[in-house]
Every structure is written in structure tokens, then in C-alpha cells.
Design a protein around this motif. Structure first.
Motif: not given
Length: 331
Positions: A200-216
Motif C-alpha cells: 500500500x502507498x501508506x506502507x511505501x511512505x513509512x518504508x525505511x532501509x532498516x525494514x529491508x533484510x537479507x536472509x538465506x
């Protein structure tokens, strides 16, 4: 203060006239020492005089309020006021005369605005949105002491279901391949990212680089949905990840993600559809169903708490029905 003319029957049989004054939750009375005796002609004159006194009290109160109002703001046009203080609602200017002043906003003005919107060819949901925009502007003017407080008139516009607009993959590619810079580039990247993830656009607005993870070896977004407040874990493809841009700190899309900014990007394409940020979410859902993703998995990808919400997309693109029809043997 609101002053109203009231009547009270006395023990003598006469009807006493008095003013009922209501101001900020407190009620006081002013007895006029005027009475209705039952004589029709005399009572009409008495009532007319009493009503004139009541009107004068209200006018005096109104004049006193206006002396305390912000004269500079009152005298500016509604268009200029919207530009200066309600920038997110600029579309409302399409329905307001450029010469209309802030001081003109009152219950009657709002009622005329509602009638104009109600009689337009806009769909019902858009009509409701424009009326809401007007009331945001009105409330801002009241907060700035530019107009007196008043109660908005009631209206009935029932929202009707409308067709969910979405893009084909060819159209998404056209948007993705635009050569853009600055804010337009960020807005485009955010929209295409929504098309490829369903955010959603509301989640795009609040998305930070801390939310982006790498796993496996997979890239994942770990975030709390703005709408439902639920914790979500969303794997994203490399194709979607490249639209996040170079990894930094803070917000991933530090720009104004508004539909009118997206409209500027869409004007650079050959796409004639009316596209909003939420269309990115519709596009993702339709694309996933078209690729064979089952409804349960799609529900989880979209973060829906109720699978019935997701089934709306299945009705839009129900390949099962077409496949069933194709099973009928040729005659």
C-alpha cells in the motif's frame, strides 16, 4: 453565541416572549417583557418586534466575532488558501470559483458546493472525497480564526462499487523504462515497486532501509502494516529490489507519494487509464493470479486478514471459469 426567540405560557394565560442564549455550553435567558394575548393583529406585531430584537442580538454577536477574526486570511481567495495551507487537496480548486474568498465559506456556501458536486457526473465515491476535502479546508480556516465555527449540513451520497483499475505487464514495463530524474524518478520507482510487491502507498511512505533484510539469499521486507498494524514478512524479487535504488539510511522513498504526483509521471506515457497509487496493489494481485498463484498465498502476500477480501480479485480474473467453459466438447 446563538440567540433564539422562545415562548412560555404564564399562569395568567398570556404567552411570555424571551430570548434563549446559548454560548459554549452555557444557557442564559433574556426576558423581553412582551406578551401574546390572543389578539391576532396585536400578536403579529409583537412577534415581529421580538424577532427583530432577536435578529439584532445575533447580528451584534456575529459582528463582534468578525472583529476578532483573522482579516488577512478572510480576504484571500480559497484557491490561494488551499495552495498555502492545504496543498494535498489542490484538486478541489476545480470546483471552486477562483474569485471566491475564504470569508464566504459558511453553511449556505457549503450546501451549494455539495449540490454542485452531487449533480456532477463524478462517481459517488469521488463525490464523497471532494466533500471531505472541502470540510478539511473549512476546518483549517476555522482553526486559523478566519471564519466562525458552524455545523456542516448533512448530505447523503451512497458509495457505489467501481471497477478496480489495474495495469498490464506491458504497461508496467512502459512506466519502468521512462527516463526520469529527481522527485519524478522516486515517485515512479515507488509505484513500480508497489506493482511488483503489492505494498500500500501508506506502507511505501513509512518504508525505511532498516525494514529491508537479507536472509538465506533472499531479500525480505519486515514491517508493520500502517492500516492493520499487523507484523508482516514479505519476500521481494531482485526485479522489485532494483527499484529501491542505492541502499542508504532513513526512508526508502523520501518524496511526496501523492496521486497528483503520480499523474505527472503517467502523463509521460501512452497509458490513458486513470491510475492512482492503489492501482499498483491491484496490478500486483491481478498479475499474481494470472501467473497461477493460489488465492490463499495471494491473501498472505497482500497482508489480508480475511481471504474474502482477496476473492474480489479472483472474480476479476477468474481463469477457472474460462477453463471450465473450454472443456465443453465441440458439436
Amino acid at each position: 453565541m446563538v440567540v433564539k426567540l422562545r415562548k412560555k405560557k404564564e399562569r395568567t394565560g398570556k404567552v411570555s416572549l424571551f430570548l434563549d442564549k446559548y454560548d459554549k455550553g452555557k444557557r442564559t435567558y433574556e426576558y423581553l417583557r412582551m406578551y401574546l394575548t390572543g389578539n391576532k393583529e396585536e400578536d403579529e406585531i409583537t412577534l415581529a418586534v421580538a424577532q427583530r430584537i432577536c435578529d439584532e442580538r445575533n447580528k451584534a454577536e456575529q459582528d463582534e466575532k468578525e472583529l476578532k477574526l483573522n482579516t488577512a486570511i478572510r480576504n484571500c481567495t480559497i484557491h490561494d488558501f488551499v495552495d498555502a495551507y492545504c496543498g494535498s487537496y489542490k484538486r478541489i480548486k476545480l470546483w471552486i470559483n477562483p474569485s471566491d474568498k475564504i470569508r464566504q465559506i459558511c453553511k449556505d456556501y457549503e450546501r451549494l458546493f455539495i449540490e454542485k458536486i452531487s449533480n456532477s457526473e463524478l462517481n459517488n465515491t469521488t463525490k464523497r472525497n471532494y466533500i471531505t476535502m472541502f470540510r478539511v479546508v473549512k476546518n483549517k480556516a476555522i482553526d486559523m480564526d478566519a471564519i466562525p465555527l458552524y455545523k456542516s449540513p448533512k448530505y447523503k451520497i451512497k458509495a457505489t462499487p467501481h471497477e478496480r483499475q489495474f495495469l498490464s505487464m506491458e504497461e508496467v514495463k512502459e512506466i519502468a523504462n521512462l527516463k526520469l530524474e529527481g522527485n519524478n524518478n522516486l515517485v515512479r520507482n515507488a509505484f513500480v515497486f508497489s506493482c511488483l510487491t503489492g505494498l500500500r502507498v501508506s506502507d511505501l511512505k513509512s518504508l525505511t532501509w532498516d525494514n529491508i533484510k537479507e536472509q538465506d539469499g533472499y531479500k525480505r521486507i519486515v514491517f508493520t502494516q500502517t492500516k492493520t498494524k499487523s507484523r508482516e514478512y514479505l519476500d521481494i524479487s531482485d526485479n522489485a529490489y532494483k527499484f529501491l535504488g542505492e541502499r542508504k539510511t532513513g526512508k526508502v522513498f523520501p518524496c511526496n507519494l501523492r496521486d497528483y504526483n503520480l499523474e505527472k509521471v503517467m502523463e509521460l506515457t501512452n497509458i490513458k487509464k486513470h491510475i492512482t497509487f492503489h492501482c499498483g496493489r491491484h496490478t500486483f494481485a491481478i498479475m499474481m493470479l494470472g501467473l497461477g498463484v493460489d488465492i490463499y498465498t495471494l491473501s498472505k502476500l497482500l497482508g489480508h486478514s480475511d481471504i474474502a477480501v482477496t476473492q474480489v480479485y479472483a472474480r476479476i480474473l477468474d481463469k477457472g471459469k474460462r477453463s471450465a467453459v473450454d472443456l465443453i466438447p465441440k458439436i
